[in-house]
Scaffold this motif. Structure first.
Motif, PDB file in Angstrom:
ATOM      1  N   GLN A   1       0.815  -1.207   0.000  1.00 52.85           N
ATOM      2  CA  GLN A   1       0.000   0.000   0.000  1.00 52.85           C
ATOM      3  C   GLN A   1       0.855   1.267   0.000  1.00 52.85           C
ATOM      4  OE1 GLN A   1      -2.560  -0.551   3.374  1.00 52.85           O
ATOM      5  NE2 GLN A   1      -3.825  -2.057   2.332  1.00 52.85           N
TER       6      GLN A   1
ATOM      7  N   ARG B   1       3.644   1.635  -1.663  1.00 48.89           N
ATOM      8  CA  ARG B   1       4.330   1.813  -2.955  1.00 48.89           C
ATOM      9  C   ARG B   1       3.658   2.879  -3.787  1.00 48.89           C
ATOM     10  NH1 ARG B   1       4.911  -4.360  -5.043  1.00 48.89           N
ATOM     11  NH2 ARG B   1       6.214  -5.095  -3.347  1.00 48.89           N
TER      12      ARG B   1
ATOM     13  N   ARG C   1       2.181   4.492  -7.071  1.00 49.57           N
ATOM     14  CA  ARG C   1       1.497   3.846  -8.206  1.00 49.57           C
ATOM     15  C   ARG C   1       1.760   4.582  -9.473  1.00 49.57           C
ATOM     16  NH1 ARG C   1      -3.575   0.809  -6.124  1.00 49.57           N
ATOM     17  NH2 ARG C   1      -2.864   0.409  -4.071  1.00 49.57           N
TER      18      ARG C   1
END
Length: 77
Positions: A73, A75, A77
């Protein structure tokens, strides 16, 4: 066990802090307190030996999955 207090686990094993249910890796014992580190790393915390117990395999697995989920979560995107 460490031979001194049967409630204190060996370094490198996993234990539960009964005060809040946190699972951590036993890092050692300092000043009569058990030092635990969160699974996946982080800041150690101290726990009285009377509040430490063996972590069941399911407890350790749950803590590892929670840590992995936090990493995913976090990381970008």
């Amino acid at each position: 066990m460490n031979g001194e207090d049967p409630r204190v686990r060996e370094a490198g094993t996993y234990a539960v802090d009964y005060r809040d249910g946190s699972v951590g890796e036993v890092m050692g014992c300092e000043g009569g307190l058990v030092q635990l580190r969160p699974i996946g790393g982080g800041r150690e915390w101290d726990c009285p030996p009377a509040a430490v117990g063996d972590a069941e395999p399911g407890d350790v697995l749950r803590a590892k999955v929670q840590q992995l989920n936090r990493q995913v979560q976090a990381r970008p995107r």
